[in-house]
Scaffold this motif. Structure first.
Motif, PDB file in Angstrom:
ATOM      1  N   VAL A 132      14.230 -22.385  43.045  1.00  0.00           N
ATOM      2  CA  VAL A 132      15.168 -23.502  42.840  1.00  0.00           C
ATOM      3  C   VAL A 132      16.332 -23.397  43.829  1.00  0.00           C
ATOM      4  O   VAL A 132      16.777 -24.396  44.390  1.00  0.00           O
ATOM      5  CB  VAL A 132      15.679 -23.533  41.380  1.00  0.00           C
ATOM      6  N   GLU A 133      16.790 -22.165  44.066  1.00  0.00           N
ATOM      7  CA  GLU A 133      17.933 -21.974  44.975  1.00  0.00           C
ATOM      8  C   GLU A 133      17.630 -22.425  46.395  1.00  0.00           C
ATOM      9  O   GLU A 133      18.513 -22.877  47.110  1.00  0.00           O
ATOM     10  CB  GLU A 133      18.372 -20.499  44.978  1.00  0.00           C
ATOM     11  N   LYS A 134      16.386 -22.298  46.818  1.00  0.00           N
ATOM     12  CA  LYS A 134      16.123 -22.706  48.206  1.00  0.00           C
ATOM     13  C   LYS A 134      15.539 -24.117  48.318  1.00  0.00           C
ATOM     14  O   LYS A 134      15.293 -24.598  49.422  1.00  0.00           O
ATOM     15  CB  LYS A 134      15.297 -21.668  48.954  1.00  0.00           C
ATOM     16  N   ALA A 135      15.366 -24.793  47.195  1.00  0.00           N
ATOM     17  CA  ALA A 135      14.766 -26.141  47.225  1.00  0.00           C
ATOM     18  C   ALA A 135      15.762 -27.187  47.718  1.00  0.00           C
ATOM     19  O   ALA A 135      16.979 -27.008  47.629  1.00  0.00           O
ATOM     20  CB  ALA A 135      14.276 -26.511  45.839  1.00  0.00           C
ATOM     21  N   HIS A 157      24.227 -22.378  40.977  1.00  0.00           N
ATOM     22  CA  HIS A 157      23.259 -23.284  40.333  1.00  0.00           C
ATOM     23  C   HIS A 157      23.841 -24.632  39.920  1.00  0.00           C
ATOM     24  O   HIS A 157      23.464 -25.208  38.895  1.00  0.00           O
ATOM     25  CB  HIS A 157      22.566 -22.610  39.130  1.00  0.00           C
ATOM     26  N   ASN A 158      24.779 -25.118  40.721  1.00  0.00           N
ATOM     27  CA  ASN A 158      25.335 -26.469  40.544  1.00  0.00           C
ATOM     28  C   ASN A 158      24.957 -27.284  41.792  1.00  0.00           C
ATOM     29  O   ASN A 158      24.955 -26.752  42.893  1.00  0.00           O
ATOM     30  CB  ASN A 158      26.865 -26.373  40.429  1.00  0.00           C
ATOM     31  N   GLY A 184      20.378 -39.196  46.248  1.00  0.00           N
ATOM     32  CA  GLY A 184      20.411 -38.722  47.631  1.00  0.00           C
ATOM     33  C   GLY A 184      19.899 -37.294  47.643  1.00  0.00           C
ATOM     34  O   GLY A 184      19.398 -36.809  46.630  1.00  0.00           O
ATOM     35  N   VAL A 185      20.097 -36.609  48.763  1.00  0.00           N
ATOM     36  CA  VAL A 185      19.617 -35.226  48.826  1.00  0.00           C
ATOM     37  C   VAL A 185      20.610 -34.314  48.144  1.00  0.00           C
ATOM     38  O   VAL A 185      21.807 -34.440  48.352  1.00  0.00           O
ATOM     39  CB  VAL A 185      19.445 -34.784  50.297  1.00  0.00           C
ATOM     40  N   PHE A 186      20.124 -33.432  47.305  1.00  0.00           N
ATOM     41  CA  PHE A 186      21.013 -32.364  46.875  1.00  0.00           C
ATOM     42  C   PHE A 186      20.304 -31.031  46.902  1.00  0.00           C
ATOM     43  O   PHE A 186      19.108 -30.931  46.695  1.00  0.00           O
ATOM     44  CB  PHE A 186      21.695 -32.663  45.533  1.00  0.00           C
ATOM     45  N   THR A 187      21.122 -30.015  47.184  1.00  0.00           N
ATOM     46  CA  THR A 187      20.622 -28.649  47.129  1.00  0.00           C
ATOM     47  C   THR A 187      21.425 -27.939  46.060  1.00  0.00           C
ATOM     48  O   THR A 187      22.464 -28.438  45.619  1.00  0.00           O
ATOM     49  CB  THR A 187      20.830 -27.949  48.492  1.00  0.00           C
ATOM     50  N   ILE A 235      20.480 -20.074  34.159  1.00  0.00           N
ATOM     51  CA  ILE A 235      21.191 -21.319  33.819  1.00  0.00           C
ATOM     52  C   ILE A 235      21.330 -22.195  35.071  1.00  0.00           C
ATOM     53  O   ILE A 235      21.800 -21.731  36.117  1.00  0.00           O
ATOM     54  CB  ILE A 235      22.586 -21.002  33.229  1.00  0.00           C
ATOM     55  N   PHE A 236      20.915 -23.459  34.944  1.00  0.00           N
ATOM     56  CA  PHE A 236      20.943 -24.416  36.065  1.00  0.00           C
ATOM     57  C   PHE A 236      21.588 -25.713  35.601  1.00  0.00           C
ATOM     58  O   PHE A 236      21.535 -26.054  34.422  1.00  0.00           O
ATOM     59  CB  PHE A 236      19.518 -24.726  36.548  1.00  0.00           C
TER      60      PHE A 236
END
Ligand code: PHB
Length: 390
Positions: A337-340, A355-356, A347-350, A141-142
């Motif tokens: 996805v977790e390390k992207a 997974h939020n 803007g930038v988000f990680t 779940i993301f």
């Protein structure tokens, strides 16, 4: 006899091919289930999410992770009572590879439950339910949007510290999103020395605000914090101004109160301060390109919901590229996805471990038809993910 045996064998081969990684390698389409509101007060939000998602897919030449896409659509009507049946249409009937949905927090919680049980990949492109990336968090779940807490905590701190308000009332629909956002505002406001004197609610999706506005006018707090969205937000902001309250008691909200709604709210919304993870006037190369492409494709300006739909597709692409289109490789998908690091229009988000998105929360002020960025309420804010054991 021979003919029927041959027929059965080829039918079996066809069925196996459909389900196997071989089929995928041979170009079976990726089945994407869109479960969104296509009717009711959140209709425009559902449409913007779908548009944003499809814009990203188009930019990739119509393929994600090397696979063409086949869409399946369900109108969830923002109705939690129908949510489990609706999500099972996608999981059990259509056998989709991934579900993208939805807007309403109550519906999203039922979807998260079903995704957890079936193992189906779920990407939430709006609903902020704290539980989805809290106690219900899961490897499959993301969320591409925000948590309800994240959207409103900063507005509480700004109202107390910068705007120097001492007392406030909150008003919202009585369901998870409204309760979690108004409670987050209260947490931020009271941490900085303010006091929330009353929290008013009405059932979702009612818009009979008159008696409640009379109650606010009589109580005279220093400020009001409100969460409504879509059609409900248009009506609330107009009613607040029509009652003359915009002249005497400043109205604050999470940015949903004024995003995608300014055309309809007109003068009633001018000057409103809100917090959100997106704003007009960011003026980054990524946002400028996104806005131009979106306006060209859909003949309308994008809003926060369009951005969240676009980024849901970015999450899917990141994961699928890492597993070469094989959705069954769930752990590898999640790790990628977790390390992207996403270059989003916002803007930038990680991604946090739950997974939020970890993201800047902008302070915005309505000016004409824009929610102009005027500051940053919280830099790279992460949801506390209370209860998540990922
Ligand atoms: C929600 O129910 O989580 C929700 C709905 C509409 C919004 C934001 C959050 O604009």
């Amino acid at each position: 006899m021979i003919r029927s045996t041959a027929f059965a064998a080829s039918a079996l081969a066809a069925a196996l091919a459909l389900a196997s990684p071989l089929a995928m390698a041979q170009g079976a389409k990726l089945k994407v289930g869109l479960m969104l509101p296509y009717s009711g007060t959140f209709t425009a939000l559902g449409v913007a999410i779908e548009n944003g998602f499809k814009l990203y897919v188009d930019e990739q030449g119509g393929k994600i992770g090397g696979r063409e896409i086949e869409f399946f659509k369900v109108d969830d009507e923002s109705d939690p009572a129908k949510a489990t049946d609706n999500v099972n249409k996608l999981i059990k009937r259509d056998n989709v590879d991934v579900i993208v949905g939805t807007v309403h927090s109550g519906v999203a919680m039922a979807m998260a439950r079903a995704a957890k049980e079936s193992g189906t990949l779920l990407i939430v492109p709006n609903a902020g339910s704290d539980a989805v990336t809290g106690p219900m968090c899961a490897p499959n779940i993301f969320r591409s949007s925000f948590s309800n807490w994240q959207s409103s905590y900063g507005m509480g701190t700004v109202a107390a510290k910068q705007e120097k308000k001492k007392t406030a009332m909150t008003i919202t629909w009585k369901y998870a999103a409204g309760e979690e956002m108004t409670n987050a505002f209260k947490e931020g406001f009271e941490k900085e020395g303010g006091k929330v004197s009353k929290q008013i609610t009405l059932p979702f999706p009612n818009v009979e605000f008159q008696a409640l506005l009379t109650e606010i006018a009589a109580a005279k707090p220093d400020a009001v914090f409100a969460f409504f969205a879509g059609g409900g937000a248009v009506k609330f902001v107009k009613d607040y101004a029509a009652a003359g309250l915009n002249k005497t008691i400043p109205l604050y909200g999470p940015g949903f109160l004024t995003d995608g709604t300014l055309e309809a709210q007109g003068d009633a919304a001018q000057g409103l301060l809100t917090t959100l993870h997106y704003a007009d006037g960011l003026n980054t190369p990524k946002d400028n390109a996104f806005r131009l492409a979106y306006a060209k494709s859909f003949k309308i300006q994008p809003d926060v919901y369009a951005v969240q739909g676009y980024d849901a597709a970015q999450i899917l692409a990141t994961g699928l590229n890492a597993v070469k289109g094989d959705v069954s490789k769930k752990a590898e998908f999640a790790a990628a996805v977790e390390k992207a690091k996403f270059d989003s229009p916002r803007g930038v988000f990680t991604m946090s471990k739950s997974h939020n998105p970890i993201q800047d929360i902008y302070l915005r002020k309505v000016d004409g038809k824009e929610n102009k960025v005027v500051g940053i309420a919280s830099k790279q804010l992460s949801d506390p993910a209370r209860g998540c054991r990922n």
